[in-house]
Scaffold this motif. Structure first.
Motif, short mmCIF file in Angstrom:
data_model
loop_
_atom_site.label_atom_id
_atom_site.label_comp_id
_atom_site.label_asym_id
_atom_site.label_seq_id
_atom_site.Cartn_x
_atom_site.Cartn_y
_atom_site.Cartn_z
N LEU A 1 -1.10 -2.78 7.45
CA LEU A 1 -0.96 -1.62 8.34
C LEU A 1 0.20 -1.81 9.31
CD1 LEU A 1 -4.73 -0.86 9.04
CD2 LEU A 1 -3.13 0.53 7.68
N ASP A 2 0.37 -3.03 9.81
CA ASP A 2 1.52 -3.31 10.69
C ASP A 2 2.83 -3.05 9.95
OD1 ASP A 2 -0.14 -4.09 12.79
OD2 ASP A 2 0.11 -6.24 12.40
N ALA A 3 2.91 -3.51 8.71
CA ALA A 3 4.12 -3.31 7.92
C ALA A 3 4.36 -1.83 7.67
CB ALA A 3 4.01 -4.07 6.58
N PHE A 4 3.31 -1.10 7.33
CA PHE A 4 3.42 0.33 7.08
C PHE A 4 3.92 1.06 8.33
CE2 PHE A 4 1.14 4.55 6.59
CZ PHE A 4 1.99 5.06 5.62
N ASP A 5 3.29 0.76 9.47
CA ASP A 5 3.69 1.41 10.72
C ASP A 5 5.14 1.09 11.08
OD1 ASP A 5 1.15 2.48 10.83
OD2 ASP A 5 0.49 1.27 12.55
N THR A 6 5.54 -0.15 10.89
CA THR A 6 6.91 -0.56 11.19
C THR A 6 7.91 0.17 10.28
OG1 THR A 6 6.20 -2.73 11.97
CG2 THR A 6 8.50 -2.53 11.27
N LEU A 7 7.59 0.24 9.01
CA LEU A 7 8.48 0.93 8.07
C LEU A 7 8.57 2.43 8.38
CD1 LEU A 7 7.50 -0.95 4.81
CD2 LEU A 7 9.78 -0.91 5.85
N ALA B 1 8.71 4.14 3.59
CA ALA B 1 7.44 3.41 3.68
C ALA B 1 6.71 3.49 2.34
CB ALA B 1 6.60 3.97 4.82
N THR B 2 7.37 3.03 1.29
CA THR B 2 6.78 3.03 -0.04
C THR B 2 5.78 1.89 -0.16
OG1 THR B 2 8.46 1.56 -0.95
CG2 THR B 2 8.92 3.96 -1.03
N LEU B 3 4.94 1.95 -1.17
CA LEU B 3 3.99 0.86 -1.39
C LEU B 3 4.71 -0.46 -1.64
CD1 LEU B 3 1.25 2.63 -3.57
CD2 LEU B 3 1.22 2.14 -1.11
N ASP B 4 5.79 -0.42 -2.42
CA ASP B 4 6.56 -1.64 -2.69
C ASP B 4 7.14 -2.20 -1.40
OD1 ASP B 4 6.18 -1.76 -5.48
OD2 ASP B 4 7.81 -0.34 -5.83
N ALA B 5 7.70 -1.33 -0.56
CA ALA B 5 8.30 -1.79 0.70
C ALA B 5 7.24 -2.35 1.64
CB ALA B 5 9.06 -0.63 1.36
N VAL B 6 6.08 -1.71 1.69
CA VAL B 6 4.99 -2.20 2.56
C VAL B 6 4.55 -3.58 2.10
CG1 VAL B 6 2.60 -1.81 3.30
CG2 VAL B 6 4.22 0.11 3.24
N LYS C 1 2.13 -6.47 -4.52
CA LYS C 1 1.73 -5.06 -4.61
C LYS C 1 0.27 -4.96 -5.05
CE LYS C 1 3.07 -0.51 -6.22
NZ LYS C 1 4.02 0.26 -7.03
N GLY C 2 -0.16 -5.87 -5.91
CA GLY C 2 -1.57 -5.91 -6.31
C GLY C 2 -2.49 -6.17 -5.12
N GLY C 3 -2.03 -7.05 -4.23
CA GLY C 3 -2.81 -7.33 -3.01
C GLY C 3 -2.91 -6.11 -2.13
N LEU C 4 -1.80 -5.38 -2.01
CA LEU C 4 -1.82 -4.14 -1.23
C LEU C 4 -2.80 -3.15 -1.86
CD1 LEU C 4 1.02 -2.13 0.34
CD2 LEU C 4 -0.49 -1.01 -1.27
N LEU C 5 -2.70 -2.98 -3.18
CA LEU C 5 -3.54 -2.01 -3.87
C LEU C 5 -5.02 -2.41 -3.84
CD1 LEU C 5 -1.20 -1.14 -6.86
CD2 LEU C 5 -1.79 0.32 -4.90
N ALA D 1 -2.05 7.40 0.18
CA ALA D 1 -2.98 8.23 0.96
C ALA D 1 -4.02 7.35 1.68
CB ALA D 1 -3.68 9.24 0.06
N GLU D 2 -4.49 6.30 1.01
CA GLU D 2 -5.44 5.39 1.66
C GLU D 2 -4.76 4.58 2.76
OE1 GLU D 2 -7.88 2.97 -0.90
OE2 GLU D 2 -8.17 4.62 -2.30
N LEU D 3 -3.51 4.23 2.56
CA LEU D 3 -2.75 3.53 3.59
C LEU D 3 -2.57 4.43 4.82
CD1 LEU D 3 -1.41 0.76 3.96
CD2 LEU D 3 0.64 1.70 2.91
N ILE D 4 -2.26 5.69 4.58
CA ILE D 4 -2.13 6.65 5.69
C ILE D 4 -3.46 6.77 6.41
CG2 ILE D 4 -1.84 9.11 6.21
CD1 ILE D 4 0.30 9.15 3.92
N LYS D 5 -4.55 6.90 5.67
CA LYS D 5 -5.87 6.99 6.29
C LYS D 5 -6.16 5.75 7.12
CE LYS D 5 -10.80 7.70 5.34
NZ LYS D 5 -11.15 7.07 6.58
N GLY D 6 -5.83 4.58 6.59
CA GLY D 6 -6.04 3.34 7.33
C GLY D 6 -5.26 3.32 8.63
N SER D 7 -4.02 3.78 8.58
CA SER D 7 -3.18 3.83 9.77
C SER D 7 -3.77 4.79 10.81
CB SER D 7 -1.76 4.24 9.39
OG SER D 7 -0.93 4.30 10.52
#
Length: 173
Positions: free
Chosen positions: A13-19, A28-33, A41-45, A52-58
């Motif tokens: 979430l920190d990475a997503f918000d920063t991007l 703020a793509t999944l690969d970039a996050v 990427k598997g760990g992220l998924l 959409a789930e990343l946005i919800k988490g944020s």
């Protein structure tokens, strides 16, 4: 050594918000996050199955941080409105980073707009309950908005809060 899934989620979430802040939603793509967080990427998924789930988490984290801020405002007692103004100019805090991310998302996401609206309403309602005057509560909130805007864009004046406090003192607040 056991892994901490909560710490990994927070790192993502920190990475997503920063991007979002640095590159907007397009960057703020999944690969970039995943890369920014140092996670596959598997760990992220595993933690967030989609953007959409990343946005919800944020946005869920924003909601949690606002709830914590509301509690801290309440704990300020009679200084509640001063607490609001003093913290309005803070940058780099988890709440600030979360607000910026939600602002970036709100450009194209209705849930983010709703989350920001909910945040503003929560602060306004608390200010209004405390001050007993909706016009005054809105004025304090708008002053805080201006201080936040100026601080985030490097336009702040060191004496701005002192000016506001002197006016509030003259008003008996």
């Amino acid at each position: 050594m056991a892994r901490n899934p909560t710490a990994t989620k927070e790192k993502l979430l920190d990475a997503f918000d920063t991007l979002l802040d640095e590159h907007g939603t397009a960057g703020a793509t999944l690969d970039a996050v995943a890369a920014k967080a140092g996670v596959s990427k598997g760990g992220l998924l595993y933690h967030f199955g989609s953007k959409a789930e990343l946005i919800k988490g944020s946005l869920d984290r924003l909601d949690q941080l606002v709830d914590e801020d509301i509690e801290e405002m309440k704990a300020a007692g009679e200084r509640l409105h001063y607490y609001y103004l003093e913290t309005s100019a803070e940058v780099g805090t988890p709440l600030d980073r979360s607000l910026i991310a939600a602002g970036c998302l709100a450009l194209e996401n209705e849930e983010a707009k709703a989350a920001l609206r909910k945040t503003r309403e929560a602060w306004f309602n608390l200010l209004n309950d405390h001050l007993g005057d909706a016009d005054l509560a809105m004025t304090i909130q708008l002053i805080g908005d201006g201080m936040y805007f100026n601080q985030n864009f490097g336009l702040s004046q060191d004496e701005a809060l002192d000016h506001v406090k002197r006016v509030l003192t003259r008003l008996g607040l």
